[in-house]
Design a protein around this motif. Structure first.
Motif, PDB file in Angstrom:
ATOM      1  N   ASN A 180       0.780  -1.102  -0.464  1.00 40.14           N
ATOM      2  CA  ASN A 180       0.484   0.389   0.182  1.00 40.14           C
ATOM      3  C   ASN A 180       0.983   1.055   0.168  1.00 40.14           C
ATOM      4  O   ASN A 180      -0.074   2.163  -0.065  1.00 40.14           O
ATOM      5  N   HIS A 181       2.057   1.177   0.090  1.00 41.59           N
ATOM      6  CA  HIS A 181       2.884   3.028  -0.117  1.00 41.59           C
ATOM      7  C   HIS A 181       2.368   3.385   1.125  1.00 41.59           C
ATOM      8  O   HIS A 181       2.638   4.249   0.448  1.00 41.59           O
ATOM      9  N   CYS A 182       2.160   3.000   2.144  1.00 41.42           N
ATOM     10  CA  CYS A 182       1.993   3.533   3.839  1.00 41.42           C
ATOM     11  C   CYS A 182       2.959   4.590   3.712  1.00 41.42           C
ATOM     12  O   CYS A 182       3.802   4.907   3.004  1.00 41.42           O
ATOM     13  N   SER A 221       5.928  -6.788  10.764  1.00 41.00           N
ATOM     14  CA  SER A 221       5.586  -5.737  10.990  1.00 41.00           C
ATOM     15  C   SER A 221       4.379  -4.765   9.783  1.00 41.00           C
ATOM     16  O   SER A 221       3.475  -3.987   9.072  1.00 41.00           O
ATOM     17  N   CYS A 222       4.449  -5.836   8.813  1.00 35.31           N
ATOM     18  CA  CYS A 222       3.132  -5.159   7.667  1.00 35.31           C
ATOM     19  C   CYS A 222       1.745  -5.982   8.160  1.00 35.31           C
ATOM     20  O   CYS A 222       1.929  -6.711   8.040  1.00 35.31           O
ATOM     21  N   PRO A 223       0.580  -4.798   7.634  1.00 33.51           N
ATOM     22  CA  PRO A 223      -0.254  -5.308   8.593  1.00 33.51           C
ATOM     23  C   PRO A 223      -0.594  -5.951   7.049  1.00 33.51           C
ATOM     24  O   PRO A 223      -1.806  -5.987   6.807  1.00 33.51           O
ATOM     25  N   ASP A 281       0.734  -8.223   4.998  1.00 34.03           N
ATOM     26  CA  ASP A 281       1.157  -9.497   3.949  1.00 34.03           C
ATOM     27  C   ASP A 281       1.721  -9.378   2.704  1.00 34.03           C
ATOM     28  O   ASP A 281       2.092  -9.998   2.263  1.00 34.03           O
ATOM     29  N   ALA A 282       3.048  -8.068   2.682  1.00 33.56           N
ATOM     30  CA  ALA A 282       2.679  -7.239   1.399  1.00 33.56           C
ATOM     31  C   ALA A 282       4.327  -7.736   1.056  1.00 33.56           C
ATOM     32  O   ALA A 282       4.435  -7.415  -0.112  1.00 33.56           O
ATOM     33  N   ARG A 283       5.084  -8.121   1.651  1.00 35.21           N
ATOM     34  CA  ARG A 283       6.551  -8.594   1.544  1.00 35.21           C
ATOM     35  C   ARG A 283       6.567  -9.973   2.374  1.00 35.21           C
ATOM     36  O   ARG A 283       6.739 -10.541   2.478  1.00 35.21           O
ATOM     37  N   VAL A 315       7.517   6.604  -2.425  1.00 34.97           N
ATOM     38  CA  VAL A 315       7.047   4.658  -2.470  1.00 34.97           C
ATOM     39  C   VAL A 315       8.288   3.897  -1.929  1.00 34.97           C
ATOM     40  O   VAL A 315       9.174   4.705  -1.702  1.00 34.97           O
ATOM     41  N   VAL A 316       7.504   2.539  -1.157  1.00 38.75           N
ATOM     42  CA  VAL A 316       8.448   2.054  -0.687  1.00 38.75           C
ATOM     43  C   VAL A 316       9.330   1.671  -1.307  1.00 38.75           C
ATOM     44  O   VAL A 316       8.742   0.558  -1.550  1.00 38.75           O
ATOM     45  N   LEU A 317      10.490   1.402  -0.704  1.00 35.64           N
ATOM     46  CA  LEU A 317      11.423   0.239  -1.333  1.00 35.64           C
ATOM     47  C   LEU A 317      12.729  -0.454  -1.003  1.00 35.64           C
ATOM     48  O   LEU A 317      12.722   0.119   0.164  1.00 35.64           O
ATOM     49  N   ASP A 320      11.600  -8.893  -0.988  1.00 34.68           N
ATOM     50  CA  ASP A 320      11.712  -8.288  -2.202  1.00 34.68           C
ATOM     51  C   ASP A 320       9.978  -7.623  -2.138  1.00 34.68           C
ATOM     52  O   ASP A 320       9.046  -8.290  -1.153  1.00 34.68           O
ATOM     53  N   LYS A 321       9.300  -6.506  -2.640  1.00 34.90           N
ATOM     54  CA  LYS A 321       7.967  -6.334  -3.000  1.00 34.90           C
ATOM     55  C   LYS A 321       7.324  -5.128  -3.916  1.00 34.90           C
ATOM     56  O   LYS A 321       8.765  -5.233  -4.962  1.00 34.90           O
ATOM     57  N   CYS A 322       6.325  -4.534  -3.930  1.00 38.12           N
ATOM     58  CA  CYS A 322       6.145  -4.521  -4.970  1.00 38.12           C
ATOM     59  C   CYS A 322       6.678  -2.533  -4.602  1.00 38.12           C
ATOM     60  O   CYS A 322       6.970  -2.064  -3.828  1.00 38.12           O
ATOM     61  N   ASN A 348       2.223   6.293   6.846  1.00 38.94           N
ATOM     62  CA  ASN A 348       2.851   5.820   8.135  1.00 38.94           C
ATOM     63  C   ASN A 348       3.761   3.745   8.046  1.00 38.94           C
ATOM     64  O   ASN A 348       3.288   4.199   8.361  1.00 38.94           O
ATOM     65  N   SER A 349       4.342   4.240   7.220  1.00 39.10           N
ATOM     66  CA  SER A 349       4.713   2.820   7.021  1.00 39.10           C
ATOM     67  C   SER A 349       5.607   2.081   8.110  1.00 39.10           C
ATOM     68  O   SER A 349       7.448   2.188   8.149  1.00 39.10           O
ATOM     69  N   PRO A 350       5.628   1.587   8.621  1.00 41.80           N
ATOM     70  CA  PRO A 350       6.377   0.083   9.623  1.00 41.80           C
ATOM     71  C   PRO A 350       7.421  -0.264   9.241  1.00 41.80           C
ATOM     72  O   PRO A 350       8.536  -0.294  10.013  1.00 41.80           O
ATOM     73  N   CYS A 351       6.796  -0.486   8.362  1.00 45.93           N
ATOM     74  CA  CYS A 351       7.812  -0.909   7.625  1.00 45.93           C
ATOM     75  C   CYS A 351       9.140  -0.858   7.513  1.00 45.93           C
ATOM     76  O   CYS A 351      10.685  -1.293   7.435  1.00 45.93           O
TER      77      CYS A 351
HETATM   78  S1  SF4 Z   1       4.977  -3.367   2.850  1.00 40.45           S
HETATM   79 FE1  SF4 Z   1       2.982  -2.799   4.327  1.00 40.45          FE
HETATM   80  S2  SF4 Z   1       3.358  -1.641   5.787  1.00 40.45           S
HETATM   81 FE2  SF4 Z   1       5.314  -1.067   4.371  1.00 40.45          FE
HETATM   82  S3  SF4 Z   1       4.452   0.595   2.711  1.00 40.45           S
HETATM   83 FE3  SF4 Z   1       4.054  -1.781   2.026  1.00 40.45          FE
HETATM   84  S4  SF4 Z   1       2.098  -1.989   2.661  1.00 40.45           S
HETATM   85 FE4  SF4 Z   1       2.804  -0.410   4.012  1.00 40.45          FE
END
Ligand code: SF4
Ligand code: SF4
Lengths: 313, 177
Positions: free
Chosen positions: B58-60, B98-100, B102-104, B81-83, B113-115, B62-65
């Protein structure tokens, strides 16, 4: 609102089963960290208040376990990493927001410190011991003259290490079971209790055992209070928190938690310690082993159960 | 600039083209994926509703990751964008916890790895692969700060929701409902 009948969720066979990314290494790491923090805290405390003579096991001999425990703990942390060749990246930066970073750095400072502490008492244990190099001698002389000051620093670091073992988990908002502020103090008190129990086992002096026994009893009572507090907080929380608490109040972890952690790991040893304090002869190994096993099981259960809890959408 | 995505749950047919497009574009190892499709069936006949959603990071805001990462491997670049930088990631798994959403996931090579919102395409002015390939054109990508972007327009005219807003991470994938 319509009731949801069926949620396909996702089924990614290579990912979903592995989202339980933490396995046996992390609970052992947390256990060893807590144990080391407990031993060091009381060694430093009794040094600061000038009780080195009365509390020899606490101040001196118990700490001989600490370097081993910390090195083993660091090894566990390393084994847990999936990109191990890059582990040195932990030490090229300090991240205030990241508990993992705090822990890595605290361990990096407290581990050599515990080595020094132990080394400075080695000659009392093995009188004929000789250090090979002159600079070690002078370093240890420096430790001996500044022991009070070092003890203060060590006490602070031990508290950070102890609390950190809980905060490592509680900082994850996405895992509702872990995400409560009491977890840090709870893990610290539990770690201290395991540390005190271990030292109690090593101690040969009756009066020292009595003091340690009463401290441990107090720690266990505080721990039980914190656990109650944790569940009350979760039961009063949002839906995901209530579900997290239910894992322990009727769910799949109920038996293991209440039998091995609460009854065998806390209440029963506490009763034995009370009996000991009022004069019955109890083999000290029994409460100590129960406390240690209970502490280890507690960490295994918390790490396992926490990874099941999640947000629903 | 703030990139975001709006996804029309009324248009999505659950074909999973976005999943395959992402795997191809980003060389995702076989058996892994950075986005996925879920299906929710609610109610009972004759009042049944099905919601299909394609989900991803979700490219938050307030990104806890990013906050829990001990090395700075997880970071935020232009546009929110979160990379993840593979050469900085130690694979500690903290961000996965930390990701609510489960995107990673843990890449077989060890790093996480992730989007990426197809950052490499977006800086060239293209759409993310999943958006470009969708046969029903149910995804809108763009800059939320620009009132005329695709995503702003999509959100202007429709009701929408975000997933698990109560997790407090300020997600930036919106679902038109
Ligand atoms: S990995 Fe999870 S917490 Fe981090 S930005 Fe993406 S959706 Fe948000
Ligand atoms: S697994 Fe990598 S990206 Fe995730 S928190 Fe650890 S170092 Fe950062």
């Amino acid at each position: 609102m319509k009731e949801e009948l069926f949620v396909s969720g996702r089924e990614i066979p290579n990912i979903d089963p592995f989202l339980h990314i933490w396995h046996w290494q992390i609970p052992i790491y947390l256990f060893l960290g807590g144990l080391a923090a407990g031993i060091l805290f009381f060694a430093a405390l009794f040094t600061v208040i000038g009780k080195e003579k009365e509390m020899t096991a606490t101040v001196k001999w118990g700490t001989f376990l600490v370097p081993g425990a910390l090195v083993l703990g660091l090894l566990m942390l390393f084994l847990d990493l999936k990109h191990q060749m890059f582990f040195w990246r932990l030490y090229t930066t300090i991240r205030m927001d990241s508990p993992m970073s705090w822990g890595a750095w605290v361990l990096m400072i407290i581990t050599p410190m515990s080595f020094l502490w132990v080394a400075s008492y080695l000659k009392e244990l093995v009188p004929e011991w000789k250090w090979k190099y002159k600079w070690i001698e002078s370093l240890l002389e420096w430790v001996e003259t500044n022991r009070r000051a070092i003890a203060w620093v060590m006490m602070a670091l031990a508290v950070i290490l102890g609390i950190y073992t809980g905060i490592l988990l509680s900082a994850f908002n996405a895992r509702p079971l872990w995400n409560n502020a009491i977890l840090g103090p709870l893990f610290m008190v539990s770690g201290m209790s395991t540390g005190v129990a271990t030292v109690m086992w090593m101690s040969k002096s009756h009066s020292e055992r009595r003091i340690l026994g009463s401290i441990d009893l107090l720690l266990i009572i505080v721990e039980l209070f914190f656990i109650t507090h944790m569940f009350m907080g979760m039961r009063a929380g949002s839906e995901v928190m209530i579900q997290a608490a239910d894992l322990f109040l009727g769910g799949q972890f109920t038996v293991s938690f209440w039998v091995f952690v609460i009854i065998l790991g806390l209440v029963f040893p506490a009763i034995l310690e009370v009996l000991e304090l009022i004069g019955y002869k109890i083999p000290i190994a029994i409460p100590v082993i129960l406390i240690l096993v209970g502490g280890l099981v507690f960490r295994f259960i918390m790490v396992e159960a926490g990874q099941i809890t999640r947000y629903l959408y | 600039m703030r990139y975001a995505m709006a996804i029309d749950t009324k248009k999505c047919v659950g074909c999973s083209d976005c999943v395959v497009a992402c795997q191809t574009e980003n060389n995702v190892p076989i058996g892994y994926c950075r986005d996925w499709v879920t299906e929710t069936v609610a109610g009972s006949y004759p009042n049944v509703e099905i919601e299909l959603r394609t989900e991803r990071c979700n490219h938050c805001d307030n990104s806890p990751c990013v906050r829990c990462c001990p090395t700075g491997a997880s970071h935020i670049v232009d546009g929110g964008v979160v990379l993840v930088t593979p050469e900085e990631c130690i694979g500690c798994g903290a961000c996965i916890q930390s990701c609510p959403y489960d995107a990673r996931y843990s890449h077989p090579d060890g790093y996480v790895d992730k989007c990426t919102f197809c950052n490499h395409r977006v800086i060239r002015g293209e759409q993310p692969a999943c958006v470009a390939v969708c046969p029903t054109k149910c995804m809108y990508f763009g800059d939320l700060d620009d009132p005329n972007s695709d995503v702003s327009n999509a959100l202007k005219n429709r009701k929408y929701k975000a997933l698990a807003p109560e997790a407090g991470t300020k997600p930036h994938i919106f679902y038109l409902i």
